[in-house]
Design an enzyme around this catalytic site. Structure first.
Site, PDB file in Angstrom:
ATOM      1  N   ARG A 114      -2.037  44.186  48.642  1.00  0.00           N
ATOM      2  CA  ARG A 114      -0.823  44.376  47.828  1.00  0.00           C
ATOM      3  C   ARG A 114       0.449  44.473  48.658  1.00  0.00           C
ATOM      4  O   ARG A 114       1.552  44.461  48.113  1.00  0.00           O
ATOM      5  CB  ARG A 114      -0.987  45.622  46.946  1.00  0.00           C
ATOM      6  CG  ARG A 114      -1.825  45.327  45.683  1.00  0.00           C
ATOM      7  CD  ARG A 114      -2.372  46.576  45.060  1.00  0.00           C
ATOM      8  NE  ARG A 114      -1.313  47.448  44.564  1.00  0.00           N
ATOM      9  CZ  ARG A 114      -1.492  48.728  44.255  1.00  0.00           C
ATOM     10  NH1 ARG A 114      -2.687  49.290  44.401  1.00  0.00           N
ATOM     11  NH2 ARG A 114      -0.492  49.458  43.816  1.00  0.00           N
ATOM     12  N   LYS A 152      -2.059  46.469  56.578  1.00  0.00           N
ATOM     13  CA  LYS A 152      -1.272  47.540  55.957  1.00  0.00           C
ATOM     14  C   LYS A 152      -0.974  48.686  56.920  1.00  0.00           C
ATOM     15  O   LYS A 152       0.161  49.166  56.995  1.00  0.00           O
ATOM     16  CB  LYS A 152      -2.026  48.070  54.737  1.00  0.00           C
ATOM     17  CG  LYS A 152      -1.334  49.249  54.077  1.00  0.00           C
ATOM     18  CD  LYS A 152      -1.904  49.554  52.727  1.00  0.00           C
ATOM     19  CE  LYS A 152      -3.201  50.311  52.802  1.00  0.00           C
ATOM     20  NZ  LYS A 152      -3.657  50.723  51.453  1.00  0.00           N
ATOM     21  N   ASN A 190       0.231  51.632  49.194  1.00  0.00           N
ATOM     22  CA  ASN A 190      -0.530  50.427  48.861  1.00  0.00           C
ATOM     23  C   ASN A 190       0.353  49.193  48.749  1.00  0.00           C
ATOM     24  O   ASN A 190      -0.132  48.071  48.851  1.00  0.00           O
ATOM     25  CB  ASN A 190      -1.286  50.621  47.541  1.00  0.00           C
ATOM     26  CG  ASN A 190      -2.318  51.724  47.672  1.00  0.00           C
ATOM     27  OD1 ASN A 190      -3.202  51.660  48.513  1.00  0.00           O
ATOM     28  ND2 ASN A 190      -2.174  52.758  46.876  1.00  0.00           N
TER      29      ASN A 190
HETATM   30 CA    CA Z   1      -6.768  54.255  47.890  1.00  0.00          CA
END
Ligand code: CA
Ligand code: UD1
Length: 454
Positions: A19, A26, A231
């Protein structure tokens, strides 16, 4: 003797982070000048964790390098298949087997956890209490594991996807961090099965397993903000905002004046002594140290720089890595400094670039001075002595040395060393022709043109 406890921190950093819509994993995205995984490692270190390990995704040399850069002693493990949080922790089995008083599991994408919380979790697992979980009351608990309690005792954690409708009403949620008593950690982790909605090995199952054995489990409650994970980039910015608010408050409480705190951005590692004044719109990248009584004027950008006591910087100054300003030095507007030792009381007041140089105490660098440090292939140093005076708009072509107390005439292009106390002038001589303009204007062609234009 709480300090003698041996505590292992394991950071789970195998997240895919799709995402984020990014070429970067990330956990390497940054807040307050430090990667997300760096925040987990730093908080664990500040909490007094004695050993650190990280579990990363397959073929992530970049994540391994970041862990190694921040904590060279940390052991890095790869989780080849993503089979759940308990499975991830078990990748570090060889370290777990060494024996610790407590094992704290942290998530690499949860950068707001405070060191105090990590130490509280580590301290909580003693005696019969085998597990401590970071819990929080969620405004909207959807997606989180729910904490099933009986009085003060934690009985189980139910993942959202496995929870009954009644359990989904519970707002007390699992923040992800967990401490396990060291002597039982491996045993519990190996007992975890994967018969659940996601066919994953849930770390959270350790709670019910411990309770079945008559061991205790407890909750360390934190504000929801602290449990926030990242996220996507919206959550990344939200985490940045929380960290900046904390950093501003902490610097002000330590004796730093911020005129407009909400416009100043710090790195997690910014070190500022008391009685420093920071004007609006200043940005600190990583690695900045500011000593007592210095003033950072508006719209300045500092990174990897040290500013000595009572020195002044800006407005509109840029200090790049290796800028080291002595006490009472002055760097004024539209000045860029990189990899330069600037002596005590030296002044670089306007419109200047200094790179790869050392400048002696009390030297004066005139407006528009440039160190020409790069020939397109290599970098060279410029050395300017104490009390030297560099006239405005000079180019110092490195490698070159200007001796103590020497003068350089304005507009010089200096390519050869200048001895101490000498004057160097390296520019065209001025030619003055009296009445030249009058005869120029009187040329027939110029007179005709002037008439036509009228
Ligand atoms: Ca999580
Ligand atoms: C997890 C918790 C949940 C909690 C929530 C808080 C479990 C089973 N669930 O759920 O109770 O409320 O976090 O945010 O622990 N990871 C790996 N390898 C894996 C799986 C996960 O390294 O195989 C890492 C992820 O990179 C991440 C962390 O573990 O850092 C949590 O994994 P994630 O899948 O996000 O768990 P959640 O479902 O959010």
């Amino acid at each position: 003797m709480a300090n003698a406890r041996r505590i292992l921190g394991i950071v789970l950093a195998a997240g895919e982070g799709t995402r984020m819509k990014s070429a970067r994993p990330k956990v390497l995205h940054e807040v307050a000048g430090l990667s997300l995984v760096g925040h987990a490692l730093t908080a664990a270190h500040k909490a007094g964790v004695t050993d650190l390990a990280a579990v990363i995704g397959p073929d992530r040399a970049d994540v391994a390098a970041e862990v190694g850069r921040l904590v060279p002693s940390a052991k890095v493990f790869e989780q080849r298949d993503r089979r759940g949080t308990a499975h991830a922790v078990l990748q570090a089995e060889s370290v777990l087997a060494k024996g610790f008083d407590a094992v704290v599991i942290l998530f690499g994408d949860t950068p707001l956890v405070r060191p105090e919380t990590i130490s509280a979790l580590g301290e909580a697992v003693q005696g019969n209490n085998a597990i401590a979980v970071m819990g929080f009351t969620a405004k909207d608990p959807t997606g989180y594991g729910r904490l099933i309690t009986s009085g003060a005792s934690l009985e189980a954690i139910r993942e959202h996807k496995d929870a009954t409708d009644a359990e989904r009403e519970i707002r007390l949620s699992n923040g992800g961090l967990m401490a396990l008593r060291g002597d039982i950690a491996l045993d519990l982790l190996k007992s975890v099965g994967s018969a659940n909605a996601q066919n994953e090995f849930y770390l959270t199952d350790c709670v019910a397993l411990a309770r079945q054995r008559g061991l205790g489990a407890s909750i360390v409650e934190v504000p929801e903000e602290e449990a926030q994970g990242v996220n996507d980039r919206v959550q990344l910015a939200a985490a940045e905002a929380v960290l900046q608010r904390r950093l501003r408050e902490s610097h002000m409480r330590n004796g730093v004046t911020l005129i407009a705190p909400e416009t100043v951005f710090f790195a997690l590692d910014t070190v500022i002594a008391r009685d420093v004044l920071i004007e609006p719109n200043v940005v600190f990248g990583p690695g900045v140290i500011i000593e007592e009584g210095a003033v950072i004027h508006a719209f300045s950008h500092l990174e990897g720089a040290k500013v000595g006591a009572k020195a002044t910087v800006g407005p509109f100054a840029r200090l790049r890595p290796g800028a080291d300003l002595g006490a009472k030095a002055k760097v004024g507007n539209f000045v860029e400094i990189k990899n330069v030792d600037l002596g005590a009381g030296a002044k670089v007041s306007h419109l200047t670039y200094l790179g790869d140089a050392s400048v002696g105490a009390e030297a004066n660098i005139g407006a528009g001075t440039i160190t020409c440090n790069y020939d397109g292939f290599r970098k060279f140093r410029t050395t300017i002595g104490a009390n030297a005076f560099i006239g405005s708009n000079s180019a110092l072509v490195a490698p070159v040395t200007i001796g103590d107390g020497a003068f350089v005439g304005s507009g010089s292009v200096v390519t050869k060393d200048v001895p101490a106390d000498a004057l160097a002038v390296a520019r065209g001589h001025q030619i003055t022709k009296e009445r030249w303009a009058v005869s120029f204007r009187a040329r027939p062609e110029n007179v005709a043109k002037a008439k036509k234009d009228r």
